[in-house]
Scaffold this motif. Sequence first.
Motif, PDB file in Angstrom:
ATOM      1  N   PRO A  14       0.793  -1.591  -0.077  1.00  0.00           N
ATOM      2  CA  PRO A  14       0.206  -0.287   0.844  1.00  0.00           C
ATOM      3  C   PRO A  14       0.765   1.245   0.024  1.00  0.00           C
ATOM      4  O   PRO A  14       0.047   2.410  -0.854  1.00  0.00           O
ATOM      5  N   ALA A  18       0.634   2.440  -3.937  1.00  0.00           N
ATOM      6  CA  ALA A  18       0.283   4.273  -4.237  1.00  0.00           C
ATOM      7  C   ALA A  18       0.886   5.560  -4.618  1.00  0.00           C
ATOM      8  O   ALA A  18       1.072   6.597  -5.564  1.00  0.00           O
ATOM      9  N   HIS A 328      -2.325   2.634   5.753  1.00  0.00           N
ATOM     10  CA  HIS A 328      -2.644   3.270   5.579  1.00  0.00           C
ATOM     11  C   HIS A 328      -1.823   4.736   5.797  1.00  0.00           C
ATOM     12  O   HIS A 328      -1.767   5.226   5.278  1.00  0.00           O
ATOM     13  N   THR A 331       0.059   4.556   3.045  1.00  0.00           N
ATOM     14  CA  THR A 331      -0.257   5.379   1.657  1.00  0.00           C
ATOM     15  C   THR A 331       0.082   6.322   1.910  1.00  0.00           C
ATOM     16  O   THR A 331       0.704   7.077   0.877  1.00  0.00           O
TER      17      THR A 331
END
Length: 478
Positions: A14, A18, A328, A331
């Motif tokens: 991720p 990204a 997250h 990312t």
Amino acid sequence: MSEQYDVVVIGAGPGGYAAAIRCAQLGLSTACIDKSTGKDGKPVLGGTCLNWGCIPSKALLDASHKYHDAKHGFAAVGVKVGSVEIDVPAMIARKDEVVTGLTGGIAGLFKGNGVTHLAGSGKLLKDRKVEFTSHDGAVSVLAAKNVIIAAGSVPVRIPPAPLTDGYIVDSTGALDFQAVPPRLGVIGAGVIGLELGSVWNRLGSEVIVLEALAEFLPMADERVSRDAKNILKKQGLDIRLGCLVTGAKVENGAVSVSFKNADGEQTVTVDKLIVAVGRRPATENLLGGDCGVNLDERGFLFVNDVCETDVPGVYAIGDVVRGPMLAHKATEEGVMVAERIAGHKPMVNYECVPSVIYTHPEIAWVGKTEQDVKASGDAYNVGTFPFAASGRALAANDAEGFVKVIADAETDRILGVHVLGPQASEIVAQAVISMEFDASAEDLGLTMFAHPTLSEALHEAALGVAGHAIHMINRKKK
Ligand code: FAD
Ligand code: AMP
């Protein structure tokens, strides 16, 4: 002449995927190298998160929750079902389908956005050159104006519990059991241990979690960890704190696990053992000797606040650098670095990284815990609201837990929000937005929430900071 790119990304988890997509969207010629392969031996994108982490674990958590609810929860709301059975191979196969769909989706995004996918290993050399070894062994060198290292992390192994096919497994192995083990041991009561322990406990395993520390979830707010431990124990997870695993051996078709606690040496016998003692940065064969990138004292790639390594033009993001090992976070760092390469100046706000544990009820928080704030010596106010007083939670027969809002006593600025309860992962997003906008507890209190929703518990907890919660008895007249 080596192939030249504006950006070469190493790793397509991720963080890396990204970053690569955002670089390409910003008009930079971008290649992304990833060495992962799936069960069929073919290259896969998405890294740990999509293949062996967030997504497969949530697929199993959701499936096992549905099974458990059908078996034990439906009758309480007047739904009668016949016999409920679990088909583990079907559950695992469906999980694999979800994973395949999503990893294929990343391949589509790469193609559509113009990212060159290179399947194989990448190694950073001097002067922003990257050695690429394809899966068939061909070696080439890519030249890049910028390199983003997003190599992620791998499970920590401990000598007392060596992985043994079919018996002693890491988190990846625990996502692929083909039958419910009658007795399951888990080493480590961290996020991964609790989530995987919950999956198999719901499906009928007798689960023992052995944790070396005396404290349960020490990173969480103290009241959250206390209540969560009680709830999880009530669900059947046998969480044993202060138990340091010292050995594990397979004998007579089972695993004998030895551990030390305050009472001395102990053993338990289980059918399978999951080693979930944390993850470490994936740095093997990643850095050429003279590449100039340094490690920090814990073995992570050393970076500054905006993810620059010691080499200009070489960045590192995600699990391979300091900070929480969360998808997250990876990312957001990837997007930040891509935009900085393109000349913009975004920052990641590390004060506002939400943490979630997907047990049931879920555990989620952002910002400081009450013990952190207390230790800082700053004056603060707290508002809490139990889901047992939430109409929506009661209607859903899912009313364990609470929301807690901590605010600075002087400025009323929200310092932390802690949620133990249904859909805590979704509720905490509202707290993250509030904190990103520097909201006060009063701001949240003045905001209108739809009724009946679980989010109203956040509203009431925010009102509670000033003692104004409506669905609570408040004897202080103000
Ligand atoms: P990774 O996802 O680890 O990806 C790195 C990629 O780089 C891998 O594909 C690797 O093969 C590749 N690579 C490494 N070295 C090289 C090299 N030299 N050359 C080429 N390729 C290389 N996080 C959450 O936020 N929420 C969750 O619910 C959650 N659940 C999890 C559940 C489990 C069981 C596990 C194990 C993890 C979970 N995580 C969760 C953590 C999350 O998966 C990681 O934080 C996230 O994947 C980190 O992203 P990354 O891009 O830094 O690295
Ligand atoms: P996390 O890093 O959040 O995934 O959690 C891993 C947990 O495993 C930590 O809480 C560690 O204390 C625990 N742990 C590590 N080694 C052992 C061990 N030998 N026995 C029991 N628990 C351990």
